[in-house]
Design an enzyme around this catalytic site. Sequence first.
Site, PDB file in Angstrom:
ATOM      1  N   HIS A   7      17.991 -18.483  -5.258  1.00 24.29           N
ATOM      2  CA  HIS A   7      16.831 -17.688  -4.828  1.00 24.29           C
ATOM      3  C   HIS A   7      16.761 -17.679  -3.299  1.00 24.29           C
ATOM      4  O   HIS A   7      16.897 -18.725  -2.665  1.00 24.29           O
ATOM      5  CB  HIS A   7      15.575 -18.348  -5.409  1.00 24.29           C
ATOM      6  CG  HIS A   7      14.342 -17.560  -5.236  1.00 24.29           C
ATOM      7  ND1 HIS A   7      13.324 -17.961  -4.396  1.00 24.29           N
ATOM      8  CD2 HIS A   7      13.938 -16.401  -5.792  1.00 24.29           C
ATOM      9  CE1 HIS A   7      12.346 -17.076  -4.454  1.00 24.29           C
ATOM     10  NE2 HIS A   7      12.684 -16.121  -5.299  1.00 24.29           N
ATOM     11  N   SER A  47      16.294 -10.637  -9.357  1.00 24.92           N
ATOM     12  CA  SER A  47      15.507 -11.818  -9.725  1.00 24.92           C
ATOM     13  C   SER A  47      15.435 -11.888 -11.247  1.00 24.92           C
ATOM     14  O   SER A  47      15.876 -10.948 -11.927  1.00 24.92           O
ATOM     15  CB  SER A  47      14.135 -11.805  -9.058  1.00 24.92           C
ATOM     16  OG  SER A  47      13.260 -10.959  -9.731  1.00 24.92           O
ATOM     17  N   ASP A  83       8.324  -4.633   2.789  1.00 26.95           N
ATOM     18  CA  ASP A  83       9.016  -5.586   1.913  1.00 26.95           C
ATOM     19  C   ASP A  83       8.213  -5.738   0.629  1.00 26.95           C
ATOM     20  O   ASP A  83       7.080  -6.215   0.666  1.00 26.95           O
ATOM     21  CB  ASP A  83       9.073  -6.930   2.669  1.00 26.95           C
ATOM     22  CG  ASP A  83       9.670  -8.043   1.853  1.00 26.95           C
ATOM     23  OD1 ASP A  83      10.455  -7.758   0.941  1.00 26.95           O
ATOM     24  OD2 ASP A  83       9.352  -9.212   2.155  1.00 26.95           O
ATOM     25  N   MET A  84       8.766  -5.326  -0.486  1.00 27.05           N
ATOM     26  CA  MET A  84       7.978  -5.368  -1.721  1.00 27.05           C
ATOM     27  C   MET A  84       8.816  -5.689  -2.945  1.00 27.05           C
ATOM     28  O   MET A  84       9.997  -5.360  -3.021  1.00 27.05           O
ATOM     29  CB  MET A  84       7.317  -4.008  -1.969  1.00 27.05           C
ATOM     30  CG  MET A  84       8.321  -2.900  -2.182  1.00 27.05           C
ATOM     31  SD  MET A  84       7.612  -1.521  -3.106  1.00 27.05           S
ATOM     32  CE  MET A  84       9.108  -0.737  -3.719  1.00 27.05           C
ATOM     33  N   ALA A  85       8.173  -6.333  -3.924  1.00 30.34           N
ATOM     34  CA  ALA A  85       8.731  -6.429  -5.263  1.00 30.34           C
ATOM     35  C   ALA A  85       8.546  -5.052  -5.908  1.00 30.34           C
ATOM     36  O   ALA A  85       7.661  -4.290  -5.506  1.00 30.34           O
ATOM     37  CB  ALA A  85       7.974  -7.484  -6.059  1.00 30.34           C
ATOM     38  N   LYS A 113       9.264   5.625 -12.038  1.00 29.07           N
ATOM     39  CA  LYS A 113       9.859   5.659 -10.691  1.00 29.07           C
ATOM     40  C   LYS A 113      10.201   4.241 -10.207  1.00 29.07           C
ATOM     41  O   LYS A 113      11.276   3.985  -9.674  1.00 29.07           O
ATOM     42  CB  LYS A 113       8.909   6.354  -9.714  1.00 29.07           C
ATOM     43  CG  LYS A 113       8.634   7.789 -10.104  1.00 29.07           C
ATOM     44  CD  LYS A 113       7.705   8.458  -9.120  1.00 29.07           C
ATOM     45  CE  LYS A 113       7.308   9.833  -9.617  1.00 29.07           C
ATOM     46  NZ  LYS A 113       6.426  10.508  -8.680  1.00 29.07           N
ATOM     47  N   GLY A 143       3.434  -2.825   6.404  1.00 30.02           N
ATOM     48  CA  GLY A 143       3.761  -4.165   6.910  1.00 30.02           C
ATOM     49  C   GLY A 143       2.879  -4.623   8.053  1.00 30.02           C
ATOM     50  O   GLY A 143       3.016  -5.756   8.538  1.00 30.02           O
ATOM     51  N   GLN A 144       1.958  -3.798   8.497  1.00 29.74           N
ATOM     52  CA  GLN A 144       1.144  -4.171   9.670  1.00 29.74           C
ATOM     53  C   GLN A 144       0.264  -5.380   9.374  1.00 29.74           C
ATOM     54  O   GLN A 144       0.024  -6.214  10.259  1.00 29.74           O
ATOM     55  CB  GLN A 144       0.275  -2.987  10.116  1.00 29.74           C
ATOM     56  CG  GLN A 144      -0.449  -3.233  11.428  1.00 29.74           C
ATOM     57  CD  GLN A 144      -1.084  -1.972  12.001  1.00 29.74           C
ATOM     58  OE1 GLN A 144      -1.020  -0.899  11.379  1.00 29.74           O
ATOM     59  NE2 GLN A 144      -1.671  -2.078  13.165  1.00 29.74           N
TER      60      GLN A 144
HETATM   61  P1  NAI Z   1       2.889  -7.057  -1.283  1.00 27.47           P
HETATM   62  O1  NAI Z   1       2.461  -6.251  -2.473  1.00 27.47           O
HETATM   63  O2  NAI Z   1       1.969  -8.099  -0.781  1.00 27.47           O
HETATM   64  O3  NAI Z   1       3.215  -6.069  -0.074  1.00 27.47           O
HETATM   65  C1  NAI Z   1       4.178  -5.033  -0.183  1.00 27.47           C
HETATM   66  C2  NAI Z   1       4.329  -4.354   1.172  1.00 27.47           C
HETATM   67  O4  NAI Z   1       3.175  -3.536   1.417  1.00 27.47           O
HETATM   68  C3  NAI Z   1       4.401  -5.323   2.351  1.00 27.47           C
HETATM   69  O5  NAI Z   1       5.352  -4.854   3.273  1.00 27.47           O
HETATM   70  C4  NAI Z   1       2.996  -5.287   2.928  1.00 27.47           C
HETATM   71  O6  NAI Z   1       3.000  -5.630   4.301  1.00 27.47           O
HETATM   72  C5  NAI Z   1       2.641  -3.838   2.697  1.00 27.47           C
HETATM   73  N1  NAI Z   1       1.187  -3.607   2.638  1.00 27.47           N
HETATM   74  C6  NAI Z   1       0.317  -4.184   1.787  1.00 27.47           C
HETATM   75  N2  NAI Z   1      -0.923  -3.701   2.014  1.00 27.47           N
HETATM   76  C7  NAI Z   1      -0.822  -2.802   3.013  1.00 27.47           C
HETATM   77  C8  NAI Z   1      -1.758  -1.936   3.678  1.00 27.47           C
HETATM   78  N3  NAI Z   1      -3.043  -1.922   3.392  1.00 27.47           N
HETATM   79  N4  NAI Z   1      -1.278  -1.127   4.645  1.00 27.47           N
HETATM   80  C9  NAI Z   1       0.014  -1.137   4.984  1.00 27.47           C
HETATM   81  N5  NAI Z   1       0.946  -1.929   4.382  1.00 27.47           N
HETATM   82  C10 NAI Z   1       0.525  -2.740   3.407  1.00 27.47           C
HETATM   83  O7  NAI Z   1       4.316  -7.738  -1.536  1.00 27.47           O
HETATM   84  P2  NAI Z   1       4.970  -8.175  -2.921  1.00 27.47           P
HETATM   85  O8  NAI Z   1       5.490  -6.984  -3.629  1.00 27.47           O
HETATM   86  O9  NAI Z   1       4.014  -9.069  -3.636  1.00 27.47           O
HETATM   87  O10 NAI Z   1       6.221  -9.039  -2.421  1.00 27.47           O
HETATM   88  C11 NAI Z   1       5.991 -10.288  -1.753  1.00 27.47           C
HETATM   89  C12 NAI Z   1       7.288 -10.944  -1.331  1.00 27.47           C
HETATM   90  O11 NAI Z   1       8.004 -11.380  -2.466  1.00 27.47           O
HETATM   91  C13 NAI Z   1       8.266 -10.085  -0.527  1.00 27.47           C
HETATM   92  O12 NAI Z   1       8.581 -10.815   0.638  1.00 27.47           O
HETATM   93  C14 NAI Z   1       9.508  -9.978  -1.414  1.00 27.47           C
HETATM   94  O13 NAI Z   1      10.738  -9.940  -0.690  1.00 27.47           O
HETATM   95  C15 NAI Z   1       9.392 -11.269  -2.192  1.00 27.47           C
HETATM   96  N6  NAI Z   1      10.116 -11.248  -3.458  1.00 27.47           N
HETATM   97  C16 NAI Z   1      11.265 -11.977  -3.550  1.00 27.47           C
HETATM   98  C17 NAI Z   1      11.964 -12.026  -4.731  1.00 27.47           C
HETATM   99  C18 NAI Z   1      13.228 -12.813  -4.820  1.00 27.47           C
HETATM  100  O14 NAI Z   1      13.723 -12.989  -5.921  1.00 27.47           O
HETATM  101  N7  NAI Z   1      13.793 -13.294  -3.738  1.00 27.47           N
HETATM  102  C19 NAI Z   1      11.501 -11.322  -5.927  1.00 27.47           C
HETATM  103  C20 NAI Z   1      10.298 -10.539  -5.701  1.00 27.47           C
HETATM  104  C21 NAI Z   1       9.620 -10.529  -4.515  1.00 27.47           C
END
Ligand code: NAI
Length: 348
Positions: free
Chosen positions: A116, A140, A173-175, A223, A305-306
């Site tokens: 991971h 994942s 960056d998002m799942a 999608k 990402g802000q």
């Molecule tokens: P999240 O849903 O918290 O955010 C997704 C994206 O949307 C981010 O870039 C965030 O900055 C942006 N965002 C959120 N609200 C916003 C707003 N109001 N305005 C503008 N941008 C906004 O993220 P999620 O999907 O929960 O993922 C969290 C982390 O988990 C990520 O770093 C991802 O790489 C990691 N991850 C890692 C896995 C692995 O196996 N290594 C598997 C799944 C996720």
Amino acid sequence: MKVSKEKLHQLIANKIHAAGLSKDHADIVSDVLVHADAKGIHSHGAVRVEYYAERISKGGTNNSPNFTFEKTGPCSAVFDGDNGAGHVAAKLSMDEAIKMAEENGIAVVGVRRIGHSGSLSYFVQQASSAGMIGISVCQSDPMVVPYGGAETYYGTNPIAFSAPGETDNITFDMATTVQAWGKVLDARSKNAKIPDTWAVDKDGNPTTDPFAVTALVPIAGPKGYGLMMMVDILSGVLLGLPFGKHVSSMYHDLTQGRELGQLHIVINPAYFTDPVMFRKHITQVMNELNAVKPAPGFDKVQFPGQNSLAREKQSEVNGIDIVDEIYDYLVSDDIYQKSYDNKSPFAS
Ligand code: NAI
């Protein structure tokens, strides 16, 4: 409680090193986790240390991996992580991808057989900090129903992107799932209902009962499902690794390597446009998005990402929020206190 970045880094590195990873590798793992906590991505920060420490101490993360890097063409390469810590392999392979893109304009580097690797924003920001566009995707463990399905097939397969502006980078960056599993656990702990758009029960029906959840759902229906498929092909099928439902589970067997895949794509703007103008225009995009009239209920439009960027800046000044229980574990002498071995990914 609040902990400074430096102190948190030291505590995590010490624990990972005590579990058996070399000091150099433990430092890199710690760097990636502290980066996540600093951005407010607590699901991929210090909360994971205990699990990593148990896996390392049980041999499921290779303590002395034989990393190999093979250039397969002017712009393509394969990095084999030998089931060492995914954070380390993903970071070192991104360093190589950046060098290749400096020389040849673009680089596509497959990262095979890793554990991971945490929050992908860390790796794409290596590229944007070097003036390049970074894209990274990874597999994942299967926790998600394909659109229309009642059984899991794909993982939460994340996608990350970062591009350099004049001062700040823009990083998304998002799942590819509507919500992380951690949010369902949170609802369980509070005995609260969840929205019916997050997850399904054993029959594939949307559920509002967090205890009935047996799978997460993709973002935006078919999608997001398509994006998950794309990520799995790029980071699994393309690299000759287990794919789809054959991807190993995070907790199934902590003595075996996970054999996961990740793919980095780096694009050097200088091969496509004036790189100074590129940065200027990225900054313009960020400013113009901030200037968009907000809808009712919103103070401001943020660029993607802000929110994380703002938290990262605050952490530099105010320190990082860490749950007391995690801090107590980090300062303890235990390698791990509670065991994750053979835990169901859907257990509390
Ligand atoms: P999240 O849903 O918290 O955010 C997704 C994206 O949307 C981010 O870039 C965030 O900055 C942006 N965002 C959120 N609200 C916003 C707003 N109001 N305005 C503008 N941008 C906004 O993220 P999620 O999907 O929960 O993922 C969290 C982390 O988990 C990520 O770093 C991802 O790489 C990691 N991850 C890692 C896995 C692995 O196996 N290594 C598997 C799944 C996720």
